[in-house]
Design a protein around this motif. Structure first.
Motif, PDB file in Angstrom:
ATOM      1  N   ARG A  84       0.832  -1.211   0.000  1.00  0.00           N
ATOM      2  CA  ARG A  84       0.000   0.000   0.000  1.00  0.00           C
ATOM      3  C   ARG A  84       0.861   1.253   0.000  1.00  0.00           C
ATOM      4  NH1 ARG A  84      -3.808  -0.281   4.951  1.00  0.00           N
ATOM      5  NH2 ARG A  84      -2.214  -1.683   5.771  1.00  0.00           N
ATOM      6  N   THR A  85       2.041   1.159   0.608  1.00  0.00           N
ATOM      7  CA  THR A  85       2.924   2.330   0.668  1.00  0.00           C
ATOM      8  C   THR A  85       3.301   2.800  -0.739  1.00  0.00           C
ATOM      9  OG1 THR A  85       3.802   1.227   2.609  1.00  0.00           O
ATOM     10  CG2 THR A  85       4.942   3.198   1.886  1.00  0.00           C
ATOM     11  N   HIS A  86       3.528   1.862  -1.661  1.00  0.00           N
ATOM     12  CA  HIS A  86       3.884   2.249  -3.030  1.00  0.00           C
ATOM     13  C   HIS A  86       2.714   2.974  -3.719  1.00  0.00           C
ATOM     14  CE1 HIS A  86       6.524  -1.383  -2.220  1.00  0.00           C
ATOM     15  NE2 HIS A  86       7.365  -0.376  -2.303  1.00  0.00           N
ATOM     16  N   PHE A  87       1.502   2.492  -3.445  1.00  0.00           N
ATOM     17  CA  PHE A  87       0.315   3.193  -3.960  1.00  0.00           C
ATOM     18  C   PHE A  87       0.276   4.613  -3.414  1.00  0.00           C
ATOM     19  CE2 PHE A  87      -2.865   0.333  -6.038  1.00  0.00           C
ATOM     20  CZ  PHE A  87      -2.069  -0.792  -6.102  1.00  0.00           C
ATOM     21  N   ALA A  88       0.539   4.720  -2.119  1.00  0.00           N
ATOM     22  CA  ALA A  88       0.440   6.037  -1.472  1.00  0.00           C
ATOM     23  C   ALA A  88       1.449   7.002  -2.081  1.00  0.00           C
ATOM     24  CB  ALA A  88       0.661   5.889   0.030  1.00  0.00           C
ATOM     25  N   ARG A  89       2.675   6.535  -2.314  1.00  0.00           N
ATOM     26  CA  ARG A  89       3.699   7.430  -2.892  1.00  0.00           C
ATOM     27  C   ARG A  89       3.274   7.909  -4.286  1.00  0.00           C
ATOM     28  NH1 ARG A  89       8.223   3.523  -0.558  1.00  0.00           N
ATOM     29  NH2 ARG A  89       8.105   4.320   1.572  1.00  0.00           N
ATOM     30  N   HIS A  90       2.708   6.977  -5.044  1.00  0.00           N
ATOM     31  CA  HIS A  90       2.278   7.352  -6.393  1.00  0.00           C
ATOM     32  C   HIS A  90       1.146   8.385  -6.344  1.00  0.00           C
ATOM     33  CE1 HIS A  90       0.944   7.235 -10.492  1.00  0.00           C
ATOM     34  NE2 HIS A  90      -0.227   6.762 -10.132  1.00  0.00           N
ATOM     35  N   LEU A  91       0.199   8.217  -5.431  1.00  0.00           N
ATOM     36  CA  LEU A  91      -0.925   9.164  -5.362  1.00  0.00           C
ATOM     37  C   LEU A  91      -0.477  10.533  -4.860  1.00  0.00           C
ATOM     38  CD1 LEU A  91      -3.854   6.824  -4.262  1.00  0.00           C
ATOM     39  CD2 LEU A  91      -3.436   7.826  -6.505  1.00  0.00           C
ATOM     40  N   VAL A  92       0.580  10.575  -4.088  1.00  0.00           N
ATOM     41  CA  VAL A  92       1.153  11.871  -3.699  1.00  0.00           C
ATOM     42  C   VAL A  92       1.804  12.510  -4.925  1.00  0.00           C
ATOM     43  CG1 VAL A  92       2.922  13.020  -2.305  1.00  0.00           C
ATOM     44  CG2 VAL A  92       1.470  11.265  -1.261  1.00  0.00           C
ATOM     45  N   GLU A  93       2.556  11.710  -5.663  1.00  0.00           N
ATOM     46  CA  GLU A  93       3.199  12.224  -6.888  1.00  0.00           C
ATOM     47  C   GLU A  93       2.149  12.801  -7.856  1.00  0.00           C
ATOM     48  OE1 GLU A  93       5.969   9.741  -9.887  1.00  0.00           O
ATOM     49  OE2 GLU A  93       3.843   9.537 -10.245  1.00  0.00           O
ATOM     50  N   ARG A  94       0.992  12.133  -7.934  1.00  0.00           N
ATOM     51  CA  ARG A  94      -0.064  12.596  -8.845  1.00  0.00           C
ATOM     52  C   ARG A  94      -0.781  13.828  -8.327  1.00  0.00           C
ATOM     53  NH1 ARG A  94      -2.650   7.582 -11.674  1.00  0.00           N
ATOM     54  NH2 ARG A  94      -4.646   8.649 -11.515  1.00  0.00           N
ATOM     55  N   GLY A  95      -0.517  14.173  -7.084  1.00  0.00           N
ATOM     56  CA  GLY A  95      -1.178  15.345  -6.512  1.00  0.00           C
ATOM     57  C   GLY A  95      -2.558  15.062  -5.964  1.00  0.00           C
ATOM     58  N   VAL A  96      -2.932  13.764  -5.894  1.00  0.00           N
ATOM     59  CA  VAL A  96      -4.244  13.408  -5.345  1.00  0.00           C
ATOM     60  C   VAL A  96      -4.277  13.738  -3.848  1.00  0.00           C
ATOM     61  CG1 VAL A  96      -5.846  11.487  -4.932  1.00  0.00           C
ATOM     62  CG2 VAL A  96      -4.594  11.629  -7.101  1.00  0.00           C
ATOM     63  N   CYS A  97      -3.146  13.529  -3.186  1.00  0.00           N
ATOM     64  CA  CYS A  97      -3.017  13.875  -1.770  1.00  0.00           C
ATOM     65  C   CYS A  97      -1.687  14.573  -1.561  1.00  0.00           C
ATOM     66  CB  CYS A  97      -3.041  12.616  -0.889  1.00  0.00           C
ATOM     67  SG  CYS A  97      -4.613  11.740  -0.905  1.00  0.00           S
ATOM     68  N   LEU A  98      -1.574  15.250  -0.414  1.00  0.00           N
ATOM     69  CA  LEU A  98      -0.336  15.985  -0.141  1.00  0.00           C
ATOM     70  C   LEU A  98       0.732  15.105   0.471  1.00  0.00           C
ATOM     71  CD1 LEU A  98      -1.689  19.393   1.206  1.00  0.00           C
ATOM     72  CD2 LEU A  98      -0.477  18.942  -0.947  1.00  0.00           C
ATOM     73  N   GLU A  99       0.306  14.094   1.244  1.00  0.00           N
ATOM     74  CA  GLU A  99       1.311  13.223   1.872  1.00  0.00           C
ATOM     75  C   GLU A  99       0.783  11.810   2.027  1.00  0.00           C
ATOM     76  OE1 GLU A  99       2.332  14.765   5.712  1.00  0.00           O
ATOM     77  OE2 GLU A  99       0.309  14.474   6.462  1.00  0.00           O
ATOM     78  N   VAL A 100       1.740  10.900   2.238  1.00  0.00           N
ATOM     79  CA  VAL A 100       1.433   9.472   2.313  1.00  0.00           C
ATOM     80  C   VAL A 100       0.353   9.183   3.361  1.00  0.00           C
ATOM     81  CG1 VAL A 100       2.457   7.307   3.134  1.00  0.00           C
ATOM     82  CG2 VAL A 100       3.597   8.630   1.343  1.00  0.00           C
ATOM     83  N   ARG A 101       0.464   9.819   4.506  1.00  0.00           N
ATOM     84  CA  ARG A 101      -0.500   9.554   5.582  1.00  0.00           C
ATOM     85  C   ARG A 101      -1.925   9.871   5.123  1.00  0.00           C
ATOM     86  NH1 ARG A 101       1.793  12.550   9.862  1.00  0.00           N
ATOM     87  NH2 ARG A 101       3.452  11.071   9.537  1.00  0.00           N
ATOM     88  N   GLU A 102      -2.052  10.963   4.376  1.00  0.00           N
ATOM     89  CA  GLU A 102      -3.376  11.364   3.895  1.00  0.00           C
ATOM     90  C   GLU A 102      -3.942  10.325   2.916  1.00  0.00           C
ATOM     91  OE1 GLU A 102      -3.393  15.165   1.851  1.00  0.00           O
ATOM     92  OE2 GLU A 102      -5.455  14.804   1.161  1.00  0.00           O
ATOM     93  N   VAL A 103      -3.075   9.728   2.104  1.00  0.00           N
ATOM     94  CA  VAL A 103      -3.565   8.701   1.168  1.00  0.00           C
ATOM     95  C   VAL A 103      -4.142   7.528   1.950  1.00  0.00           C
ATOM     96  CG1 VAL A 103      -3.043   7.248  -0.818  1.00  0.00           C
ATOM     97  CG2 VAL A 103      -1.723   9.338  -0.457  1.00  0.00           C
ATOM     98  N   PHE A 104      -3.444   7.124   3.009  1.00  0.00           N
ATOM     99  CA  PHE A 104      -3.971   6.020   3.820  1.00  0.00           C
ATOM    100  C   PHE A 104      -5.322   6.395   4.400  1.00  0.00           C
ATOM    101  CE2 PHE A 104       0.205   4.241   3.400  1.00  0.00           C
ATOM    102  CZ  PHE A 104      -0.005   2.880   3.521  1.00  0.00           C
ATOM    103  N   GLU A 105      -5.423   7.590   4.942  1.00  0.00           N
ATOM    104  CA  GLU A 105      -6.683   7.998   5.577  1.00  0.00           C
ATOM    105  C   GLU A 105      -7.829   8.051   4.578  1.00  0.00           C
ATOM    106  OE1 GLU A 105      -5.872  11.672   7.590  1.00  0.00           O
ATOM    107  OE2 GLU A 105      -4.486  10.643   8.961  1.00  0.00           O
ATOM    108  N   ARG A 106      -7.556   8.535   3.377  1.00  0.00           N
ATOM    109  CA  ARG A 106      -8.666   8.742   2.440  1.00  0.00           C
ATOM    110  C   ARG A 106      -8.951   7.539   1.551  1.00  0.00           C
ATOM    111  NH1 ARG A 106      -7.404  14.017  -0.763  1.00  0.00           N
ATOM    112  NH2 ARG A 106      -9.115  13.209  -2.038  1.00  0.00           N
ATOM    113  N   PHE A 107      -7.925   6.702   1.315  1.00  0.00           N
ATOM    114  CA  PHE A 107      -8.106   5.650   0.305  1.00  0.00           C
ATOM    115  C   PHE A 107      -7.730   4.229   0.717  1.00  0.00           C
ATOM    116  CE2 PHE A 107      -7.463   9.589  -2.123  1.00  0.00           C
ATOM    117  CZ  PHE A 107      -8.608   9.575  -2.909  1.00  0.00           C
ATOM    118  N   LEU A 108      -6.830   4.059   1.646  1.00  0.00           N
ATOM    119  CA  LEU A 108      -6.199   2.732   1.767  1.00  0.00           C
ATOM    120  C   LEU A 108      -6.461   1.997   3.077  1.00  0.00           C
ATOM    121  CD1 LEU A 108      -2.717   3.555   0.135  1.00  0.00           C
ATOM    122  CD2 LEU A 108      -4.767   2.620  -0.965  1.00  0.00           C
ATOM    123  N   THR A 109      -7.385   2.507   3.879  1.00  0.00           N
ATOM    124  CA  THR A 109      -7.674   1.835   5.157  1.00  0.00           C
ATOM    125  C   THR A 109      -9.109   1.299   5.133  1.00  0.00           C
ATOM    126  OG1 THR A 109      -7.895   4.127   5.935  1.00  0.00           O
ATOM    127  CG2 THR A 109      -5.963   2.923   6.663  1.00  0.00           C
TER     128      THR A 109
END
Ligand code: AMP
Ligand code: MN
Ligand code: MN
Ligand code: MN
Length: 291
Positions: free
Chosen positions: A144-169
């Protein structure tokens, strides 16, 4: 041989939990070893998720920097519907027994990742699997961490933690439930490779106090010997809580940053407080192992 103070093991700077590019860390085993040594770590373990492929390189690098090396792993476990992590320390990583078990845990990761990507597509975010793959250092270990890094790169979220909160938990659009190893399997693989099973970051699980009691009791019954007390994933209050549980249960206390990379980790390698007074460090009787 390093001149360590085995008479007062609390003073030894042990960091027994971190991740390299072999799982979801951003530094190579060599880069981690250099960073750990620069930060004063004397006894170091690499504990990649479900994977021992980085340990030979880590061991060589640790020795070159004059650190004692503790071969480790962090096994993903499903226990009563919860995902838990069990760290194995001092494992014989060249032994095929543990490798077979870990290969079986890893095997579902790619299929899970493709399903995560399909779920994210349904909420309008396309091509995430391919994007995440660019961050993967080990094709057998997409997380999931690799997904999170990619979504930060895409600008979907500002940081990895936010990706987990919004998409990956659990309950969020990109979360796909997964069945990992059972607790008895994970503990047995570690014991079979002469390692010491340790409950990783117990404060991170959504377990009631009674369930935590139950987990610790089952874990000890299976042959578990340690619990992380001071970890980068715990608050100061949790240091105290799990120090108490360590003392009460007889599980020895472990200490590790859970470092994943300079940009993402709250706690740097080796820069953790000592274990609370009264805890028995899991390394207290390891002098002979290194002599
Ligand atoms: P996986 O094994 O693919 O389920 O990924 C688990 C990894 O995701 C953990 O080892 C952490 O590195 C990372 N992780 C889990 N929860 C979070 C969170 N809330 N924020 C940042 N990273 C997280
Ligand atoms: Mn991780
Ligand atoms: Mn973990
Ligand atoms: Mn970890």
């Amino acid at each position: 041989m390093l001149d360590l103070n085995w008479n007062d093991p609390h003073l030894i700077n042990a960091d027994l939990h971190c991740h390299s590019t072999t799982s979801d860390g951003t530094l190579t085993p060599e880069e981690l070893a250099a960073r750990a040594a620069a930060n004063g770590v004397q006894m170091w373990s690499l504990t990649d998720h479900d994977e021992v492929g980085g340990l030979a390189r880590a061991e060589a690098a640790a020795k070159a920097h004059g650190m004692l090396f503790v071969p480790g792993v962090e096994v993903s476990v499903t226990w009563m519907g919860n995902t838990l992590h069990i760290v194995g320390l001092m494992i014989d990583y060249r032994d095929s027994a543990i490798e077979q078990g870990l290969a079986s845990v890893r095997s579902g990761r790619t299929e899970r990742a493709m399903e995560m990507s399909r779920q994210l597509e349904k909420v309008g975010i396309e091509g995430v699997y391919e994007g995440a793959l660019k961050y993967v250092g080990n094709p057998a270990l997409i997380s999931r961490t690799h997904f999170a890094r990619h979504l930060v790169e895409r600008g979907v979220c500002l940081e990895v933690r936010e990706v987990f909160e919004r998409f990956l938990t659990p309950g969020k659009p990109g979360y796909v439930p997964h069945e990992w190893a059972s607790l008895p399997q994970a503990v047995q693989w570690i014991l079979d490779s002469n390692g010491l099973p340790v409950i990783a970051h117990p404060g991170r699980y959504s377990l009631s106090p009674m369930q935590m009691d139950e987990l610790i009791e089952q874990f000890i019954g299976l042959g578990g010997v340690g619990i992380e007390v001071v970890t980068g994933s715990h608050t100061v209050d949790e240091y105290r809580e799990y120090a108490r549980r360590s003392l009460r249960s007889g599980l020895k206390a472990s200490r590790g940053s859970d470092f994943h990379g300079p940009e993402e980790s709250r706690v740097n390698l080796g820069e953790l407080p000592q274990l609370p007074d009264g805890c028995v460090p899991i390394w207290d009787n390891w002098a002979k192992r290194f002599s």
